[in-house]
Design an enzyme around this catalytic site. Sequence first.
Site, PDB file in Angstrom:
ATOM      1  N   HIS A  88      25.120  97.762 -50.369  1.00  0.00           N
ATOM      2  CA  HIS A  88      24.325  98.915 -49.945  1.00  0.00           C
ATOM      3  C   HIS A  88      24.914 100.235 -50.438  1.00  0.00           C
ATOM      4  O   HIS A  88      24.734 101.289 -49.850  1.00  0.00           O
ATOM      5  CB  HIS A  88      24.079  98.910 -48.425  1.00  0.00           C
ATOM      6  CG  HIS A  88      25.316  98.952 -47.586  1.00  0.00           C
ATOM      7  ND1 HIS A  88      26.194  97.915 -47.455  1.00  0.00           N
ATOM      8  CD2 HIS A  88      25.811  99.944 -46.793  1.00  0.00           C
ATOM      9  CE1 HIS A  88      27.175  98.251 -46.627  1.00  0.00           C
ATOM     10  NE2 HIS A  88      26.964  99.466 -46.228  1.00  0.00           N
ATOM     11  N   PHE A 113      31.012 118.842 -51.850  1.00  0.00           N
ATOM     12  CA  PHE A 113      30.820 117.396 -51.994  1.00  0.00           C
ATOM     13  C   PHE A 113      31.958 116.770 -52.795  1.00  0.00           C
ATOM     14  O   PHE A 113      31.982 116.836 -54.022  1.00  0.00           O
ATOM     15  CB  PHE A 113      29.479 117.167 -52.705  1.00  0.00           C
ATOM     16  CG  PHE A 113      29.106 115.733 -52.907  1.00  0.00           C
ATOM     17  CD1 PHE A 113      29.112 114.828 -51.870  1.00  0.00           C
ATOM     18  CD2 PHE A 113      28.725 115.288 -54.166  1.00  0.00           C
ATOM     19  CE1 PHE A 113      28.740 113.501 -52.063  1.00  0.00           C
ATOM     20  CE2 PHE A 113      28.352 113.965 -54.381  1.00  0.00           C
ATOM     21  CZ  PHE A 113      28.364 113.073 -53.320  1.00  0.00           C
ATOM     22  N   ARG A 127      39.813 109.526 -60.483  1.00  0.00           N
ATOM     23  CA  ARG A 127      39.254 110.845 -60.108  1.00  0.00           C
ATOM     24  C   ARG A 127      39.972 111.471 -58.922  1.00  0.00           C
ATOM     25  O   ARG A 127      39.795 112.656 -58.640  1.00  0.00           O
ATOM     26  CB  ARG A 127      37.768 110.703 -59.811  1.00  0.00           C
ATOM     27  CG  ARG A 127      36.992 110.480 -61.082  1.00  0.00           C
ATOM     28  CD  ARG A 127      35.537 110.246 -60.875  1.00  0.00           C
ATOM     29  NE  ARG A 127      35.006 109.538 -62.038  1.00  0.00           N
ATOM     30  CZ  ARG A 127      33.821 108.974 -62.096  1.00  0.00           C
ATOM     31  NH1 ARG A 127      33.009 109.035 -61.057  1.00  0.00           N
ATOM     32  NH2 ARG A 127      33.433 108.351 -63.173  1.00  0.00           N
TER      33      ARG A 127
HETATM   34  N1  INI Z   1      32.101 103.695 -46.607  1.00  0.00           N
HETATM   35  C1  INI Z   1      32.757 104.352 -47.587  1.00  0.00           C
HETATM   36  O1  INI Z   1      33.226 105.489 -47.362  1.00  0.00           O
HETATM   37  N2  INI Z   1      32.914 103.800 -48.813  1.00  0.00           N
HETATM   38  C2  INI Z   1      32.400 102.580 -49.116  1.00  0.00           C
HETATM   39  O2  INI Z   1      32.568 102.111 -50.287  1.00  0.00           O
HETATM   40  C3  INI Z   1      31.724 101.849 -48.106  1.00  0.00           C
HETATM   41  N3  INI Z   1      31.227 100.521 -48.351  1.00  0.00           N
HETATM   42  O3  INI Z   1      31.678  99.917 -49.320  1.00  0.00           O
HETATM   43  O4  INI Z   1      30.406 100.007 -47.606  1.00  0.00           O
HETATM   44  C4  INI Z   1      31.575 102.453 -46.838  1.00  0.00           C
HETATM   45  N4  INI Z   1      30.917 101.828 -45.822  1.00  0.00           N
HETATM   46  C5  INI Z   1      31.039 102.245 -44.461  1.00  0.00           C
HETATM   47  C6  INI Z   1      30.061 103.322 -44.095  1.00  0.00           C
HETATM   48  O5  INI Z   1      30.389 104.553 -44.691  1.00  0.00           O
HETATM   49  C7  INI Z   1      30.041 103.528 -42.571  1.00  0.00           C
HETATM   50  O6  INI Z   1      31.311 103.926 -42.139  1.00  0.00           O
HETATM   51  C8  INI Z   1      29.636 102.269 -41.799  1.00  0.00           C
HETATM   52  O7  INI Z   1      28.424 101.730 -42.318  1.00  0.00           O
HETATM   53  C9  INI Z   1      29.419 102.616 -40.297  1.00  0.00           C
HETATM   54  O8  INI Z   1      28.326 103.535 -40.149  1.00  0.00           O
END
Ligand code: INI
Length: 155
Positions: A88, A113, A127
């Site tokens: 996702h 951002f 990065r």
């Molecule tokens: N959140 C991130 O900051 N980076 C990611 O790559 C990631 N992945 O891979 O899913 C990720 N998922 C967590 C998301 O941001 C929320 O914290 C979670 O869905 C709870 O709302």
Amino acid sequence: MRVIDAPLDGTGLKVGIVAGRFNDFVSNSLVSGAHARLTSLGVADDDIDLAWVAGAFEVPLAARAMAESGRYDAVVCLGAVIRGETPHFDYVAGETAAGIMRTGHDTGVPVVFGVLTTDTVEQAMERADVDRGDKGADCADAAVEMARLLTALGS
Ligand code: INI
């Protein structure tokens, strides 16, 4: 033509940082880069607040709380969304970017951002590397410039 000057001078500014703990090996580096650049631009260490959230998806809401508090001249959003790790990716990355943009527009506070969106861990680390790119430092520059620019524009 009159050029509106927005000096990269952070003296007296108050800056909030929101960082996503997910992929914290990247976020920690972004935070270090942003913090180091903010202080080198003259922002006092006591005037920098850091709030950690679970992941990128939570960043906009915390950034909005900071912006709406009236305590900050700018808010820096940091984190890393890596495609290789999540089906996702597009939802998390897209909604995070849109939420950050909306927060700045809705509140009038510069919200910058610095959530990396990359295909691989290696790209994200590159990065975030203070010796090779350092998006955290770039965001510190953008935050100070935007805070000064909005003041110069009478906002
Ligand atoms: N959140 C991130 O900051 N980076 C990611 O790559 C990631 N992945 O891979 O899913 C990720 N998922 C967590 C998301 O941001 C929320 O914290 C979670 O869905 C709870 O709302």
